[in-house]
Scaffold this motif. Structure first.
Motif, mmCIF file in Angstrom:
data_model
loop_
_atom_site.group_PDB
_atom_site.id
_atom_site.type_symbol
_atom_site.label_atom_id
_atom_site.label_comp_id
_atom_site.label_asym_id
_atom_site.label_seq_id
_atom_site.Cartn_x
_atom_site.Cartn_y
_atom_site.Cartn_z
ATOM 1 N N THR A 107 0.831 -1.209 0.000
ATOM 2 C CA THR A 107 0.000 0.000 0.000
ATOM 3 C C THR A 107 0.859 1.250 0.000
ATOM 4 O OG1 THR A 107 -1.748 -1.166 1.197
ATOM 5 C CG2 THR A 107 -1.810 1.235 1.232
ATOM 6 N N GLY A 108 1.941 1.223 0.778
ATOM 7 C CA GLY A 108 2.848 2.367 0.795
ATOM 8 C C GLY A 108 3.490 2.608 -0.556
ATOM 9 N N ALA A 109 3.839 1.534 -1.264
ATOM 10 C CA ALA A 109 4.441 1.679 -2.587
ATOM 11 C C ALA A 109 3.449 2.294 -3.577
ATOM 12 C CB ALA A 109 4.919 0.324 -3.095
ATOM 13 N N LEU A 110 2.191 1.861 -3.515
ATOM 14 C CA LEU A 110 1.185 2.413 -4.419
ATOM 15 C C LEU A 110 0.864 3.864 -4.073
ATOM 16 C CD1 LEU A 110 -1.249 -0.630 -4.682
ATOM 17 C CD2 LEU A 110 0.534 0.079 -6.291
ATOM 18 N N LEU A 111 0.826 4.178 -2.783
ATOM 19 C CA LEU A 111 0.573 5.562 -2.385
ATOM 20 C C LEU A 111 1.710 6.475 -2.828
ATOM 21 C CD1 LEU A 111 -0.867 5.103 1.227
ATOM 22 C CD2 LEU A 111 -2.120 5.738 -0.842
ATOM 23 N N LYS A 112 2.932 5.975 -2.796
ATOM 24 C CA LYS A 112 4.071 6.776 -3.241
ATOM 25 C C LYS A 112 3.962 7.088 -4.723
ATOM 26 C CE LYS A 112 9.114 6.862 -3.417
ATOM 27 N NZ LYS A 112 10.365 6.134 -3.115
ATOM 28 N N GLN A 113 3.502 6.117 -5.498
ATOM 29 C CA GLN A 113 3.347 6.355 -6.933
ATOM 30 C C GLN A 113 2.283 7.407 -7.200
ATOM 31 O OE1 GLN A 113 2.604 2.861 -9.303
ATOM 32 N NE2 GLN A 113 1.484 4.026 -10.832
ATOM 33 N N ASN A 114 1.156 7.329 -6.507
ATOM 34 C CA ASN A 114 0.098 8.314 -6.695
ATOM 35 C C ASN A 114 0.532 9.694 -6.221
ATOM 36 O OD1 ASN A 114 -1.574 6.289 -7.691
ATOM 37 N ND2 ASN A 114 -2.438 5.825 -5.661
ATOM 38 N N ASP A 115 1.379 9.731 -5.189
ATOM 39 C CA ASP A 115 1.840 11.013 -4.655
ATOM 40 C C ASP A 115 2.825 11.688 -5.606
ATOM 41 O OD1 ASP A 115 1.999 12.861 -2.246
ATOM 42 O OD2 ASP A 115 4.117 12.349 -2.532
ATOM 43 N N ASP A 116 3.642 10.867 -6.318
ATOM 44 C CA ASP A 116 4.615 11.440 -7.243
ATOM 45 C C ASP A 116 3.972 11.954 -8.523
ATOM 46 O OD1 ASP A 116 6.577 10.869 -5.444
ATOM 47 O OD2 ASP A 116 7.182 8.982 -6.399
ATOM 48 N N ASN A 117 2.791 11.399 -8.897
ATOM 49 C CA ASN A 117 2.104 11.808 -10.123
ATOM 50 C C ASN A 117 3.004 11.661 -11.346
ATOM 51 O OD1 ASN A 117 -0.325 12.506 -8.813
ATOM 52 N ND2 ASN A 117 0.509 14.521 -8.265
ATOM 53 N N GLN A 118 3.703 10.548 -11.406
ATOM 54 C CA GLN A 118 4.594 10.301 -12.531
ATOM 55 C C GLN A 118 3.958 9.273 -13.450
ATOM 56 O OE1 GLN A 118 8.239 9.024 -10.754
ATOM 57 N NE2 GLN A 118 8.871 11.091 -10.186
ATOM 58 N N THR A 119 4.079 9.523 -14.751
ATOM 59 C CA THR A 119 3.516 8.601 -15.740
ATOM 60 C C THR A 119 4.589 7.820 -16.470
ATOM 61 O OG1 THR A 119 3.509 10.372 -17.386
ATOM 62 C CG2 THR A 119 1.496 10.072 -16.088
ATOM 63 N N ASP A 120 5.858 8.275 -16.380
ATOM 64 C CA ASP A 120 6.922 7.603 -17.114
ATOM 65 C C ASP A 120 7.551 6.467 -16.329
ATOM 66 O OD1 ASP A 120 7.836 9.427 -15.303
ATOM 67 O OD2 ASP A 120 9.685 9.876 -16.411
ATOM 68 N N THR A 121 7.414 6.474 -15.003
ATOM 69 C CA THR A 121 7.971 5.404 -14.186
ATOM 70 C C THR A 121 6.869 4.784 -13.343
ATOM 71 O OG1 THR A 121 8.536 6.950 -12.416
ATOM 72 C CG2 THR A 121 10.238 6.488 -14.084
ATOM 73 N N ARG A 122 7.033 3.521 -13.070
ATOM 74 C CA ARG A 122 6.060 2.791 -12.262
ATOM 75 C C ARG A 122 6.750 2.298 -10.990
ATOM 76 N NH1 ARG A 122 0.583 2.364 -14.315
ATOM 77 N NH2 ARG A 122 0.683 2.528 -16.571
ATOM 78 N N GLU A 123 6.080 2.539 -9.859
ATOM 79 C CA GLU A 123 6.611 2.107 -8.574
ATOM 80 C C GLU A 123 6.192 0.669 -8.323
ATOM 81 O OE1 GLU A 123 8.758 2.607 -5.019
ATOM 82 O OE2 GLU A 123 8.512 3.983 -6.702
ATOM 83 N N LEU A 124 7.187 -0.197 -8.035
ATOM 84 C CA LEU A 124 6.916 -1.594 -7.723
ATOM 85 C C LEU A 124 7.043 -1.829 -6.223
ATOM 86 C CD1 LEU A 124 8.934 -3.319 -10.606
ATOM 87 C CD2 LEU A 124 6.463 -2.926 -10.503
ATOM 88 N N ILE A 125 6.493 -2.935 -5.766
ATOM 89 C CA ILE A 125 6.599 -3.273 -4.340
ATOM 90 C C ILE A 125 8.056 -3.500 -3.972
ATOM 91 C CG2 ILE A 125 5.908 -4.919 -2.566
ATOM 92 C CD1 ILE A 125 3.396 -5.470 -4.170
#
Length: 302
Positions: free
Chosen positions: A60-78
């Motif tokens: 959940t923390g990894a997914l929240l970090k991705q949404n917080d960064d608002n980046q479309t070129d990189t994907r946050e993995l667990i």
């Protein structure tokens, strides 16, 4: 798992001993053993669930970090990793994310199962100790004409408990050493992440990932220390129960058997960390203090 595979024969002896104890117990013994089995089940459910839910919070923390960064070129993995293919497309990213989550959940659940197995074995040994104490109290206080054969049966049962505890120690000693070294480092690193995440922008996301993980790692270290302390305390109670009985009403031959049990109980049963130190609550306190010291040094350098 490698240690378990290399000690398959020892593991088989432990399981066989547990099965025989259940087959040979009478009605009065079954109550004590069933109570220990119930306690083991409750502990096992809590441990396995806590290990699994820690992965959920970390993901959940990894997914929240991705949404917080608002980046479309990189994907946050667990779990951060380099892959031989791109994960920008949604289907591939979701597939990798689900695979990582299932892998981490199964690994965490397996660690919880191994910890639960240790608790189950130690509680079984403690249940056998309670049975010996109860039987000795009954035959000395109620049946004063106790025969020498019954006394020898209790001595044999006490010897089985000692052998069973030594087998647990031989199986889990190296595992405890690996767990203590790794848990100390992990607790130190997680504590450092928690400290530097407090009061900074985006720190709440790191707290979501780390706090429950920190609790589970501390719980894992506590489990090993607690079972070692509990087994040691229980083993000493046999000698106390024998001494507090009406041993002075027995004949000299039976008193020699009583003395033998007291002498054997003076060397309490222990679980060790790689044959270096005993597992005890004092060791858990040392882990917490060492981790806190490392966190202070890292925080000062940071």
């Amino acid at each position: 798992m490698i240690i378990f595979a290399l000690n398959a024969r020892l593991l088989n002896e432990i399981v066989v001993r547990v099965v025989k104890d259940w087959e040979e117990c009478d009605i009065s013994d079954r109550y004590t053993m069933s109570k220990m089995a119930y306690i083991s089940r409750r502990f096992s459910n809590v441990i396995i669930f806590s290990h699994t839910i820690s992965v959920f919070f970390y993901a959940t923390g990894a997914l929240l970090k991705q949404n917080d960064d608002n980046q479309t070129d990189t994907r946050e993995l667990i779990v951060k990793m380099e892959l031989p293919f791109e994960v920008e497309s949604t289907p591939i990213y979701v597939t990798v994310l689900v695979t990582q989550f299932l892998h981490q959940s199964s690994a965490a659940a397996m660690v919880g199962v191994l910890n639960s197995f240790l608790i189950t074995l130690v509680l079984h040994a403690c249940g056998q100790i309670d049975i010996v104490r109860q039987k000795f109290s009954e035959i000395t206080n109620i049946e004063r004409g106790v025969t020498e054969g019954i006394m020898k049966t209790l001595i044999v049962q006490h010897q089985r408990i000692i052998a069973f505890s030594k087998n647990i120690e031989a199986l889990f000693s190296n595992i405890a050493l690996i767990q203590f070294v790794s848990n100390t480092l992990v607790i130190c690193c997680l504590g450092f992440l928690i400290v530097i995440s407090i009061g900074v922008p985006g720190g709440s996301i790191m707290l979501v990932k780390s706090v429950f993980f920190y609790i589970v790692m501390s719980l894992e270290a506590f489990i090993y220390c607690f079972v070692g302390e509990h087994l040691s305390t229980k083993s000493e109670m046999i000698g106390d129960a024998v001494y507090e009985s009406n041993w002075y009403e027995l004949n000299p031959s039976q008193n020699r058997d009583v003395l033998l049990m007291i002498v054997r109980s003076q060397k309490h049963l222990t679980l060790t960390i790689g044959k270096v130190a005993d597992l005890s609550l004092k060791q858990f306190g040392d882990i917490v203090k060492a981790s806190a010291s490392y966190v202070s040094v890292l925080h000062a350098m940071y």
